[in-house]
Design an enzyme around this catalytic site. Structure first.
Site, PDB file in Angstrom:
ATOM      1  N   GLU A 147     -95.463 -70.294   8.754  1.00  0.00           N
ATOM      2  CA  GLU A 147     -95.016 -69.715  10.035  1.00  0.00           C
ATOM      3  C   GLU A 147     -93.544 -69.993  10.308  1.00  0.00           C
ATOM      4  O   GLU A 147     -93.053 -71.103  10.070  1.00  0.00           O
ATOM      5  CB  GLU A 147     -95.877 -70.313  11.152  1.00  0.00           C
ATOM      6  CG  GLU A 147     -96.307 -69.335  12.176  1.00  0.00           C
ATOM      7  CD  GLU A 147     -97.239 -68.253  11.635  1.00  0.00           C
ATOM      8  OE1 GLU A 147     -96.748 -67.125  11.407  1.00  0.00           O
ATOM      9  OE2 GLU A 147     -98.419 -68.526  11.447  1.00  0.00           O
ATOM     10  N   HIS A 148     -92.866 -68.974  10.804  1.00  0.00           N
ATOM     11  CA  HIS A 148     -91.430 -69.033  11.129  1.00  0.00           C
ATOM     12  C   HIS A 148     -90.585 -69.321   9.884  1.00  0.00           C
ATOM     13  O   HIS A 148     -89.554 -69.967   9.956  1.00  0.00           O
ATOM     14  CB  HIS A 148     -91.151 -70.053  12.242  1.00  0.00           C
ATOM     15  CG  HIS A 148     -91.660 -69.570  13.576  1.00  0.00           C
ATOM     16  ND1 HIS A 148     -90.963 -68.679  14.351  1.00  0.00           N
ATOM     17  CD2 HIS A 148     -92.811 -69.820  14.233  1.00  0.00           C
ATOM     18  CE1 HIS A 148     -91.658 -68.409  15.452  1.00  0.00           C
ATOM     19  NE2 HIS A 148     -92.799 -69.089  15.393  1.00  0.00           N
ATOM     20  N   GLY A 160     -99.787 -58.087  21.685  1.00  0.00           N
ATOM     21  CA  GLY A 160     -99.150 -59.318  22.155  1.00  0.00           C
ATOM     22  C   GLY A 160     -99.981 -60.561  21.895  1.00  0.00           C
ATOM     23  O   GLY A 160     -99.914 -61.521  22.650  1.00  0.00           O
ATOM     24  N   ALA A 161    -100.787 -60.553  20.825  1.00  0.00           N
ATOM     25  CA  ALA A 161    -101.673 -61.693  20.576  1.00  0.00           C
ATOM     26  C   ALA A 161    -101.382 -62.381  19.242  1.00  0.00           C
ATOM     27  O   ALA A 161    -102.171 -63.180  18.769  1.00  0.00           O
ATOM     28  CB  ALA A 161    -103.128 -61.243  20.625  1.00  0.00           C
ATOM     29  N   GLY A 162    -100.259 -62.045  18.621  1.00  0.00           N
ATOM     30  CA  GLY A 162     -99.898 -62.733  17.375  1.00  0.00           C
ATOM     31  C   GLY A 162    -100.542 -62.125  16.138  1.00  0.00           C
ATOM     32  O   GLY A 162    -100.560 -62.740  15.083  1.00  0.00           O
ATOM     33  N   LEU A 163    -101.060 -60.882  16.276  1.00  0.00           N
ATOM     34  CA  LEU A 163    -101.685 -60.233  15.115  1.00  0.00           C
ATOM     35  C   LEU A 163    -100.888 -58.996  14.683  1.00  0.00           C
ATOM     36  O   LEU A 163    -101.404 -58.093  14.047  1.00  0.00           O
ATOM     37  CB  LEU A 163    -103.140 -59.857  15.430  1.00  0.00           C
ATOM     38  CG  LEU A 163    -104.062 -61.025  15.814  1.00  0.00           C
ATOM     39  CD1 LEU A 163    -105.456 -60.532  16.187  1.00  0.00           C
ATOM     40  CD2 LEU A 163    -104.165 -62.051  14.685  1.00  0.00           C
ATOM     41  N   SER A 164     -99.628 -58.946  15.112  1.00  0.00           N
ATOM     42  CA  SER A 164     -98.687 -57.911  14.651  1.00  0.00           C
ATOM     43  C   SER A 164     -98.989 -56.511  15.137  1.00  0.00           C
ATOM     44  O   SER A 164     -98.900 -55.548  14.368  1.00  0.00           O
ATOM     45  CB  SER A 164     -98.639 -57.863  13.124  1.00  0.00           C
ATOM     46  OG  SER A 164     -97.874 -58.887  12.659  1.00  0.00           O
ATOM     47  N   SER A 208     -97.096 -54.836  17.090  1.00  0.00           N
ATOM     48  CA  SER A 208     -95.868 -54.025  17.085  1.00  0.00           C
ATOM     49  C   SER A 208     -95.530 -53.556  15.672  1.00  0.00           C
ATOM     50  O   SER A 208     -95.185 -52.390  15.477  1.00  0.00           O
ATOM     51  CB  SER A 208     -94.691 -54.735  17.741  1.00  0.00           C
ATOM     52  OG  SER A 208     -94.742 -56.105  17.547  1.00  0.00           O
ATOM     53  N   ASP A 262     -94.408 -59.431   8.966  1.00  0.00           N
ATOM     54  CA  ASP A 262     -95.420 -58.579   9.598  1.00  0.00           C
ATOM     55  C   ASP A 262     -95.399 -57.163   9.018  1.00  0.00           C
ATOM     56  O   ASP A 262     -96.433 -56.608   8.646  1.00  0.00           O
ATOM     57  CB  ASP A 262     -95.183 -58.504  11.114  1.00  0.00           C
ATOM     58  CG  ASP A 262     -95.206 -59.878  11.749  1.00  0.00           C
ATOM     59  OD1 ASP A 262     -95.550 -60.846  11.051  1.00  0.00           O
ATOM     60  OD2 ASP A 262     -94.872 -59.983  12.936  1.00  0.00           O
TER      61      ASP A 262
HETATM   62  C1  GLA Z   1     -93.610 -63.033  14.509  1.00  0.00           C
HETATM   63  C2  GLA Z   1     -92.495 -62.337  13.758  1.00  0.00           C
HETATM   64  C3  GLA Z   1     -92.571 -62.655  12.251  1.00  0.00           C
HETATM   65  C4  GLA Z   1     -92.641 -64.151  11.994  1.00  0.00           C
HETATM   66  C5  GLA Z   1     -93.721 -64.782  12.874  1.00  0.00           C
HETATM   67  C6  GLA Z   1     -93.718 -66.293  12.773  1.00  0.00           C
HETATM   68  O1  GLA Z   1     -94.839 -62.513  14.122  1.00  0.00           O
HETATM   69  O2  GLA Z   1     -92.560 -60.944  13.946  1.00  0.00           O
HETATM   70  O3  GLA Z   1     -91.469 -62.079  11.590  1.00  0.00           O
HETATM   71  O4  GLA Z   1     -91.391 -64.741  12.199  1.00  0.00           O
HETATM   72  O5  GLA Z   1     -93.581 -64.431  14.245  1.00  0.00           O
HETATM   73  O6  GLA Z   1     -94.100 -66.699  11.515  1.00  0.00           O
END
Ligand code: GLA
Length: 368
Positions: free
Chosen positions: A19-20, A106-110, A112, A157
């Site tokens: 992550e990140h 908006g829940a961290g599952l991409s 967008s 993502d």
């Molecule tokens: C979001 C960003 C990704 C990545 C993650 C963290 O999903 O869109 O590019 O940086 O956070 O891992």
């Protein structure tokens, strides 16, 4: 003009570990999932793209004969992709597109990236392109997100939802885009996605701030050593060359998480799920203590999940600041695991969790 309806689907993604790291040139391990965005598409003949969504009441109308301006809301992702493909020389077809999602936004599952990649794929396919370059499509969508929408995300993502492979995670080197698909074989165990139901607003959150702190860390190292990205820094570089304490903590996460992705790749290939689970736990702690993107909701999930029978690892997934977590749980214990975790979470946080059934799926495509 054809009145026939065509159907398309783009998955969301779950990051298993790493992550990140994408915008720091590190390694990540995401997988595309069967939750995503569906689209039905019809041709028009009036130089317009008209989009509606089952989830949002607003309609998005794009006049292809006029310059495309930035707006707020979900239409911005569509507009950005149309504009960037137009600028790249694609003759954009007139279309009516209806979206419906089983992926929470908006829940961290991409959600967008799924919308961007879905629109980019549809436009290219409908324009008659036969061999759509999935990696180029991901890169264009990342540019849209960085420069049109204004979120300085990395490539993870867009790459995972564009190129995903059923039953496989991808280990991606975000500096070179070299990648390897690894079968996700978890035997008696399975991944559970847990939504904290704390909404995460990526653009408004501290995402860009973290990116800036990593740039500070990189600049400090570069004063002494020629490296291209923070992902190349050694532990000694991080400990000895970064003076800013906050930047140093962020860089320590990047260094250690990068090692964890490589170890997790090995563990997955060897079927060593216990080791994979331990790496997930360590990843969460680093995101909590060094990267500081978790918060009490995500910590409550990860730290309590591993005390429940059957769970061998848990961590937040995605950008953090709310959104989803992922846990590795023995299949026979999944129902009781969800029930117990939900009770603990509700008593500590005041509202319940949501859980999603999913499979690891292929990337964006046309559906029959
Ligand atoms: C979001 C960003 C990704 C990545 C993650 C963290 O999903 O869109 O590019 O940086 O956070 O891992």
């Amino acid at each position: 003009m054809s009145s026939e309806i065509r159907k398309y689907f783009c998955p969301g993604r779950v990051c298993l570990i790493g992550e990140h790291l994408d915008y720091n040139g590190g390694f990540v391990m995401p997988a595309a999932i069967s939750l995503g965005i569906h689209a039905t598409v019809k041709s028009r003949s009036d130089n317009k793209i008209i989009c509606s969504s089952a989830q949002f009441s607003t309609t998005v109308e794009i006049d292809l004969t006029k310059p495309i301006e930035n707006e707020t809301g979900w239409g911005n992702y569509v507009k950005g992709v149309v504009k960037y493909l137009q600028d790249a020389g694609l003759k954009i077809p007139s279309l009516e597109i209806e979206f419906s999602a089983d992926l929470p936004s908006g829940a961290g599952l991409s959600s967008s990236a799924a919308l961007e990649v879905l629109v980019a794929y549809i436009l290219q396919k409908e324009a008659g392109l036969e061999n759509i370059d999935r990696i180029k499509t991901a890169l264009l969508c990342k540019e849209v997100e960085n420069d049109f929408v204004g979120v300085k995300c990395g490539i993870m993502d867009q790459f995972s939802v564009a190129t995903g492979k059923k039953e496989h995670a991808v280990i991606l080197n975000c500096e070179t885009l070299e990648h390897e698909f690894v079968p996700v074989i978890t035997g008696d165990y399975g991944f559970v996605i847990i939504n904290s139901n704390k909404r995460r607003e990526l653009a408004g959150s501290k995402f860009n701030e973290r990116k800036g702190e990593c740039e500070t860390a990189l600049n400090e190292i570069q004063k002494h050593k020629a490296i291209k990205s923070l992902g190349e820094a050694t532990k000694e570089d991080v400990l000895n060359l970064i003076k800013d304490k906050t930047a140093q903590k962020r860089a320590l996460h990047v260094f250690e998480e990068n090692q964890r992705v490589l170890l997790a790749g090995k563990a997955l290939k060897q079927g060593d799920l216990l080791q994979f689970g331990l790496l997930m736990n360590a990843s969460h702690q680093s995101l909590k203590n060094n990267y500081e993107v978790t918060g009490k909701e995500l910590d409550t999930i990860a730290e309590n999940a591993v005390t429940i029978e059957g769970c061998i690892g848990a961590r937040m997934t995605g950008a953090g600041f709310g959104g989803c977590s992922i846990a590795l749980v023995k299949k026979s214990d999944t129902i009781s695991f969800k029930d117990k975790l939900n009770k603990i979470y509700t008593s500590k946080i005041g509202y319940p969790l949501s859980f999603y059934e999913f499979e690891i799926s292929d990337g964006v495509g046309e559906k029959s």
